[in-house]
Design a protein around this motif. Structure first.
Motif, PDB file in Angstrom:
ATOM      1  N   GLU A  40      -6.954  -2.966  -0.753  1.00 44.57           N
ATOM      2  CA  GLU A  40      -6.519  -2.556  -2.087  1.00 44.57           C
ATOM      3  C   GLU A  40      -5.573  -3.578  -2.706  1.00 44.57           C
ATOM      4  O   GLU A  40      -5.486  -3.705  -3.944  1.00 44.57           O
ATOM      5  N   TYR A  41      -4.855  -4.297  -1.877  1.00 48.02           N
ATOM      6  CA  TYR A  41      -3.871  -5.278  -2.341  1.00 48.02           C
ATOM      7  C   TYR A  41      -4.472  -6.256  -3.347  1.00 48.02           C
ATOM      8  O   TYR A  41      -3.857  -6.578  -4.369  1.00 48.02           O
ATOM      9  N   PHE A  42      -5.683  -6.737  -3.071  1.00 45.42           N
ATOM     10  CA  PHE A  42      -6.283  -7.763  -3.923  1.00 45.42           C
ATOM     11  C   PHE A  42      -6.611  -7.203  -5.317  1.00 45.42           C
ATOM     12  O   PHE A  42      -6.477  -7.910  -6.323  1.00 45.42           O
ATOM     13  N   TRP A  43      -7.024  -5.935  -5.385  1.00 41.69           N
ATOM     14  CA  TRP A  43      -7.295  -5.299  -6.667  1.00 41.69           C
ATOM     15  C   TRP A  43      -5.998  -5.114  -7.454  1.00 41.69           C
ATOM     16  O   TRP A  43      -5.939  -5.407  -8.653  1.00 41.69           O
ATOM     17  N   LEU A  44      -4.953  -4.654  -6.781  1.00 41.62           N
ATOM     18  CA  LEU A  44      -3.664  -4.461  -7.454  1.00 41.62           C
ATOM     19  C   LEU A  44      -3.085  -5.801  -7.907  1.00 41.62           C
ATOM     20  O   LEU A  44      -2.481  -5.890  -8.985  1.00 41.62           O
TER      21      LEU A  44
ATOM     22  N   TYR B  12       0.845  -1.201   0.000  1.00 41.98           N
ATOM     23  CA  TYR B  12       0.000   0.000   0.000  1.00 41.98           C
ATOM     24  C   TYR B  12       0.879   1.250   0.000  1.00 41.98           C
ATOM     25  O   TYR B  12       0.689   2.161  -0.817  1.00 41.98           O
TER      26      TYR B  12
ATOM     27  N   TYR C   7      -1.229  -3.698 -14.335  1.00 45.13           N
ATOM     28  CA  TYR C   7      -0.685  -2.857 -13.258  1.00 45.13           C
ATOM     29  C   TYR C   7       0.306  -1.843 -13.817  1.00 45.13           C
ATOM     30  O   TYR C   7       1.139  -2.166 -14.670  1.00 45.13           O
TER      31      TYR C   7
ATOM     32  N   LEU D 197      -4.780  -8.459  -8.796  1.00 41.28           N
ATOM     33  CA  LEU D 197      -5.522  -8.867  -9.991  1.00 41.28           C
ATOM     34  C   LEU D 197      -4.991  -8.134 -11.222  1.00 41.28           C
ATOM     35  O   LEU D 197      -4.759  -8.748 -12.278  1.00 41.28           O
ATOM     36  N   LYS D 198      -4.795  -6.833 -11.098  1.00 34.98           N
ATOM     37  CA  LYS D 198      -4.263  -6.054 -12.216  1.00 34.98           C
ATOM     38  C   LYS D 198      -2.872  -6.540 -12.612  1.00 34.98           C
ATOM     39  O   LYS D 198      -2.549  -6.626 -13.802  1.00 34.98           O
ATOM     40  N   ASP D 199      -2.050  -6.863 -11.611  1.00 44.12           N
ATOM     41  CA  ASP D 199      -0.696  -7.339 -11.885  1.00 44.12           C
ATOM     42  C   ASP D 199      -0.749  -8.657 -12.654  1.00 44.12           C
ATOM     43  O   ASP D 199      -0.044  -8.855 -13.645  1.00 44.12           O
TER      44      ASP D 199
END
Length: 280
Positions: A256-260, A63, A269, A262-264
């Protein structure tokens, strides 16, 4: 995908200035968002940890790594980055960049002290926690290892990181102790930033660790989650139920970690410090 595979396909990680690449390693590293995690077991880390900066990555660090440039720059200087969280460990597996195991700061410290209990060349100093707690941790570690591996301890004031006079005094205490390993528990991102800004003033220190609440654990003033909860990634449940005022905001923002992640994993990302999309 490990570090060498990504660099071969993409070149260096994007940034808005020249990114200092980590020195060559004989072991693989896996990328997570805009940092790397070393694929080392605890045993392998102990075998290699003769010098360098050791950071322990968790969702809260990730974060801050999206928002705090000084913290990100401190991470770029790390010699070892381990997974301090089951969610980082599992997350790397989910996006196809698995590592061997979770190697948390709260496990590294007692393992390191036990590993070097009979080594007179290694001298540990504890910096952090509330008044008196670091000294209690010193006594308990030395008693448990039947040694004097920890040679000094100091609990600084709340204004420590911005008080030059106190910083100078503490650095003198550390240098006078003859310490070769400095374990800092000031909380992230303060501890990592403080270490990289001041390590040049402590020439005898070879190993630096940023370990958060680990000094509290070693002193016995804060209990760790039961092992069964830690293994199942439920340490956060234990912490938020035992210290809700301290942890609820942290765990709320860490979602927020889980959204980032997924994007990664999808290659969408983008580093906040520049560059284009990062590929999986």
């Amino acid at each position: 995908m490990n570090e060498s595979d990504i660099l071969a396909k993409e070149g260096p990680m994007p940034d808005n200035d020249a990114v200092p690449q980590p020195p060559p390693r004989s072991w693989p590293r896996s990328r997570m968002l805009n940092v790397w995690v070393d694929n080392l077991s605890m045993k392998e880390l102990m075998q290699r940890l003769d010098e360098g900066l050791v950071w322990t990555l968790n969702p809260d660090h990730l974060y801050h790594l999206q928002r705090n440039r000084a913290f990100y720059d401190a991470y770029r200087q790390a010699d070892f980055i381990t997974s301090d969280s089951k969610y980082v460990y599992w997350g790397l597996g989910w996006i196809g960049r698995p590592i061997q195991e979770k190697v948390s700061g709260s496990d590294i410290v007692p393992t390191y002290c036990a590993h070097h209990a009979g080594n007179p060349a290694v001298k540990v100093f504890l910096l952090g926690a509330a008044p008196g707690i670091a000294q209690t941790a010193l006594e308990k570690i030395n008693a448990r290892t039947n040694s004097k591996v920890v040679v000094g301890a100091h609990s600084p004031s709340m204004k420590f990181v911005t008080d030059k006079a106190e910083i100078d005094e503490v650095i003198k205490i550390i240098n006078d102790s003859g310490a070769t390993c400095l374990i800092v528990g000031l909380g992230a991102p303060k501890q990592e930033i403080w270490i990289v800004e001041h390590r040049h003033l402590m020439p005898k220190v070879k190993v630096y660790m940023g370990v958060g609440a680990t000094i509290d654990y070693e002193a016995g003033v804060v209990k760790r989650a039961p092992r069964w909860m830690t293994k199942r990634g439920l340490e956060w449940v234990y912490r938020i139920t035992t210290e809700p005022k301290r942890y609820w905001r942290r765990y709320a923002r860490d979602m927020e970690y889980f959204w980032l992640l997924l994007k990664d994993g999808l290659g969408l990302y983008r580093s906040p410090w520049g560059g284009g999309r990062t590929k999986p």
